[in-house]
Scaffold this motif. Structure first.
Motif, PDB file in Angstrom:
ATOM      1  N   ILE A  76      13.493  -0.123   1.214  1.00  0.00           N
ATOM      2  CA  ILE A  76      12.735  -1.027   2.223  1.00  0.00           C
ATOM      3  C   ILE A  76      12.289  -0.172   3.292  1.00  0.00           C
ATOM      4  O   ILE A  76      13.496   0.134   4.009  1.00  0.00           O
ATOM      5  CB  ILE A  76      13.292  -2.461   2.327  1.00  0.00           C
ATOM      6  N   ARG A 127       9.817   4.738  -0.237  1.00  0.00           N
ATOM      7  CA  ARG A 127       9.621   3.505   0.386  1.00  0.00           C
ATOM      8  C   ARG A 127       8.346   3.279   1.084  1.00  0.00           C
ATOM      9  O   ARG A 127       7.680   2.284   1.135  1.00  0.00           O
ATOM     10  CB  ARG A 127      10.595   3.307   1.211  1.00  0.00           C
ATOM     11  N   THR A 157       5.772   2.326  -1.494  1.00  0.00           N
ATOM     12  CA  THR A 157       5.990   0.970  -2.074  1.00  0.00           C
ATOM     13  C   THR A 157       5.373   0.105  -0.955  1.00  0.00           C
ATOM     14  O   THR A 157       4.630  -1.051  -1.336  1.00  0.00           O
ATOM     15  CB  THR A 157       7.322   0.665  -2.018  1.00  0.00           C
ATOM     16  N   PHE A 158       5.540   0.399   0.316  1.00  0.00           N
ATOM     17  CA  PHE A 158       4.940  -0.811   1.232  1.00  0.00           C
ATOM     18  C   PHE A 158       3.587  -0.635   1.186  1.00  0.00           C
ATOM     19  O   PHE A 158       2.762  -1.394   1.515  1.00  0.00           O
ATOM     20  CB  PHE A 158       5.632  -0.230   2.837  1.00  0.00           C
ATOM     21  N   VAL A 208      12.305  -1.718  -6.086  1.00  0.00           N
ATOM     22  CA  VAL A 208      13.267  -0.946  -5.497  1.00  0.00           C
ATOM     23  C   VAL A 208      14.574  -0.548  -6.400  1.00  0.00           C
ATOM     24  O   VAL A 208      15.088   0.227  -6.342  1.00  0.00           O
ATOM     25  CB  VAL A 208      14.337  -2.445  -4.567  1.00  0.00           C
TER      26      VAL A 208
END
Lengths: 147, 546
Positions: free
Chosen positions: B276, B142, B145-146, B410
């Motif tokens: 997330i 996560r 990803t961010f 996701v």
């Protein structure tokens, strides 16, 4: 052999390799030798620096101990041999056939007795490979004499 | 009012460019007017064909980036024929989306299998893998990803708004700077190798030496082939990546019980949906993100530098700033955030020298440049003035693709995370199977598969002797840039290379950066040793007391 000496022997081998390659690279014509000689000289100087530092400051090497080179890890060696066999048979038997044999026998030879997991992996993997590599990416994997 | 140096639809009877090809504008625009000029092109991107193109490109990129052995350049090259049947902007939107998602997708296998899907994820593999074996794989994904989504989006914004202005930076770089920036990359990685710095540099220079194998393009003479014809073409990067990371890692995985999974700590089994990131996680890492994005945005503009260098410089910067308690090399989330932020932030800006100057920023950019020309579009200033209805939608498409990839990540990341539940006895052979397939697919040659096995064996012994495989890989990647810069520098300096270099401010700046990188690496290493000695001294005392 103590680990610190294994480290020193490795560095000495690197130094010898550099000298051999530098001698070989000298003959490259038309400026093709300049950059390889620069890289080899850098490796040589760094290796000498490290070797000297292991004598001047023995804690330099001891704080960063190498793994024992005499202790051979069996399973990685077995996997390496199996992979060698796979590559040798790739063009003869064909990619999918040799992969199927590899999926089945490699885990068993390595000591895994979870046969259900092996079968499930085989059932999912081979069709997935076919869809990805042959149908989607249109790559030609070796077909061998069986296909 | 502020002048905005980009193309617009304004009618003017004065020349749009001066004799140097620099952008001029006869009318002054405010920021709002500039943004309103870009809006019509956003509407073009929002047509269903272009949305479908972005989704297709993102899915292909994520998939290709995640599988070791497959890589974005290969996927981009394979998709070019498909794009013949679509309009130019749709075709290029597919390709830039593959590139953006591919760089991010490489982080999945880097984190979950310590096997970077692309060379741009090699640094991610170091911290990401350590987080995985500590049961923190989803946290790693996560944060990755961010960092990647926001970094890529910022990169798209810079590309869209500042392409012509920032392209000038690419022109500042001369041969000595290319040589020095490659050295800076090697020094950065040596400073982050968690063993002796000199060993890291030795591995890096060996990688550089390996890159010289094959026919020298300038002299036409074969080097280090030892009479073996199979080496005339040199060693591709793909066998090196697969061998030094994937195959080596498969060997390392088998050192422990084959019936167990790779996760040593934390929860095993069910994978959470918490892809997330939480606000407090982001705020804790805000300065890391900002630094890594900035580094990525700047490095991306330098032609041929790209994500491979950006990630290591960003990682090295975080290590330089390490505080007591940081666990670099043992699963430090700051390190992971830095690598992923920088590598995706460099993707969009790597298109700037390509679109404006015709100089590709990397292999993927070079292939996209080829695709651009196949569709009758030539890079340069005219691309913005004569075909804004094509180039601006492409840049918008790249920006939106970064947002779309966050959405799909996701689902894909969670599915891929189940790989960590496989027992080692199946995981290691699985990695080998993907490796062979990937190398053979990329090269079409069994010779390259043999080279990857040799690299794997080399990597195994390098780990035993504490030489950094990542440094060797970076040396192989940077070798051509380093050599071309070095040789051209010797030519243009006309017998006075040092004086030439010291007369160039940019070279002096990079030399200072190299010196700082090595200085802080040595200083941090000494601090680490002092702390370790103090800790073991305290432990001995406590044992004596008890």
């Amino acid at each position: 052999m103590r680990k610190i000496w294994q480290d020193r022997v490795a560095i000495l081998l690197i130094i010898l390799l550099c000298i051999f390659l530098a001698n070989y690279a000298k003959s490259f014509p038309a400026g093709g030798n300049v950059f390889p000689l620069f890289a080899l000289l850098s490796i040589l100087l760094l290796s000498l620096f490290y070797l000297v530092s292991t004598f001047l400051k023995s804690e330099v090497a001891q704080s960063d101990p190498v793994e024992s080179i005499t202790r051979i890890d069996q399973k990685p060696m077995v996997l390496c041999l199996l992979l060698t066999l796979k590559i040798l048979l790739l063009n003869t038997i064909g990619y999918f056939a040799v992969t199927a044999l590899f999926i089945i026998f490699a885990p068993i030879i390595l000591g895994l007795k979870q046969y259900k997991a092996i079968i499930i992996t085989l059932i999912i993997l081979l069709p997935a490979f076919y869809v990805i590599f042959v149908l989607a990416l249109k790559t030609s994997l070796p077909s061998g004499i069986l296909m | 009012m502020r002048k905005w140096p980009v193309a617009c639809n304004c009618q003017t009877d004065r020349p749009f460019y001066d004799y140097q090809g620099m952008f001029l504008h006869s009318e002054e625009h405010t920021a709002m007017e500039f943004l309103s000029d870009l809006m019509p092109y956003l509407l073009i991107v929002l047509r269903w064909q272009n949305i479908a193109a972005m989704i297709l490109g993102v899915l292909v990129g994520l998939f290709v980036g995640a599988i070791p052995g497959l890589n974005p350049p290969m996927a981009i090259a394979l998709l070019i024929p498909i794009t013949f049947y679509t309009p130019p902007e749709t075709s290029l939107i597919i390709l830039v989306s593959v590139y953006a998602a591919g760089i991010y997708g490489g982080s999945f296998s880097a984190i979950l299998l310590r096997t970077p899907g692309t060379s741009a994820s090699a640094a991610t593999a170091i911290e990401g893998w350590e987080l995985t074996i500590r049961g923190r794989a989803i946290e790693a994904i996560r944060i990755s990803t961010f960092a990647s989504v926001v970094g890529g989006t910022l990169s798209g914004i810079v590309l869209l708004t500042l392409a012509p202005a920032t392209a000038k930076i690419a022109l500042w770089f001369q041969p000595s700077e290319y040589f020095l920036i490659a050295l800076l990359g090697l020094c950065s990685i040596a400073s982050v190798s968690f063993n002796a710095i000199s060993k890291g540099l030795i591995a890096g220079f060996f990688g550089v030496l390996i890159s010289t194998i094959g026919i020298d393009l300038k002299s036409g003479f074969p080097r280090f082939t030892f009479g073996f014809d199979g080496l005339l073409g040199g060693i591709d990067i793909m066998p090196a990546i697969i061998g030094l990371f994937a195959i080596t890692q498969a060997f390392e995985i088998l050192k422990e019980d084959v019936t167990k999974t790779v996760v040593k700590e934390g929860k095993k089994g069910k994978i959470s949906w918490e892809i997330i990131p939480k606000i407090d996680e982001i705020l804790k890492l805000k300065w890391v993100f900002l630094r890594s994005w900035s580094i990525g945005l700047v490095i991306g503009i330098i032609p041929a530098a790209g994500a491979s260098i950006a990630q290591w410089i960003a990682y090295g910067e975080e290590i330089r700033r390490a505080k007591p308690g940081d666990q670099f090399g043992k699963g430090e989330i700051k390190g992971l955030a830095a690598c992923e932020g920088a590598n995706n932030a460099s993707t969009g800006t790597s298109f700037i020298p390509m679109f404006v100057l015709g100089i590709p920023g990397g292999i993927s950019a070079a292939i996209i440049l080829g695709a651009l020309m196949i569709h009758g579009l030539n890079p340069g200033a005219r691309l913005f003035t004569e075909t804004p209805h094509i180039i601006y939608p492409i840049m918008w498409g790249f920006l939106l693709a970064n947002l779309i990839m966050g959405f799909f990540a996701v689902f894909i990341a969670r599915s891929m995370a189940y790989i960590t539940n496989f027992p080692r006895g199946i995981l290691a052979p699985l990695i080998m199977i993907f490796s062979v397939a990937g190398v053979y697919t990329a090269s079409g040659s069994v010779n390259q598969v043999w080279y990857s096995l040799l690299f794997g064996i080399m990597g195994y012994f390098m780990n035993k002797y504490r030489f950094s495989t990542a440094a060797m890989l970076l040396g192989i990647v940077l070798g051509p840039i380093c050599e071309n810069g070095f040789r051209d520098w010797l030519i243009v300096s006309r017998g006075k290379p040092i004086a030439y270099m010291l007369n160039r401010p940019l070279s002096v700046v990079i030399l200072i950066l190299i010196a700082f990188t090595l200085f802080f690496a040595i200083r941090n290493r000494k601090k680490q040793k002092t702390n370790q000695n103090a800790a073991s001294h305290t432990a001995l005392k406590e044992n004596a007391v008890t």
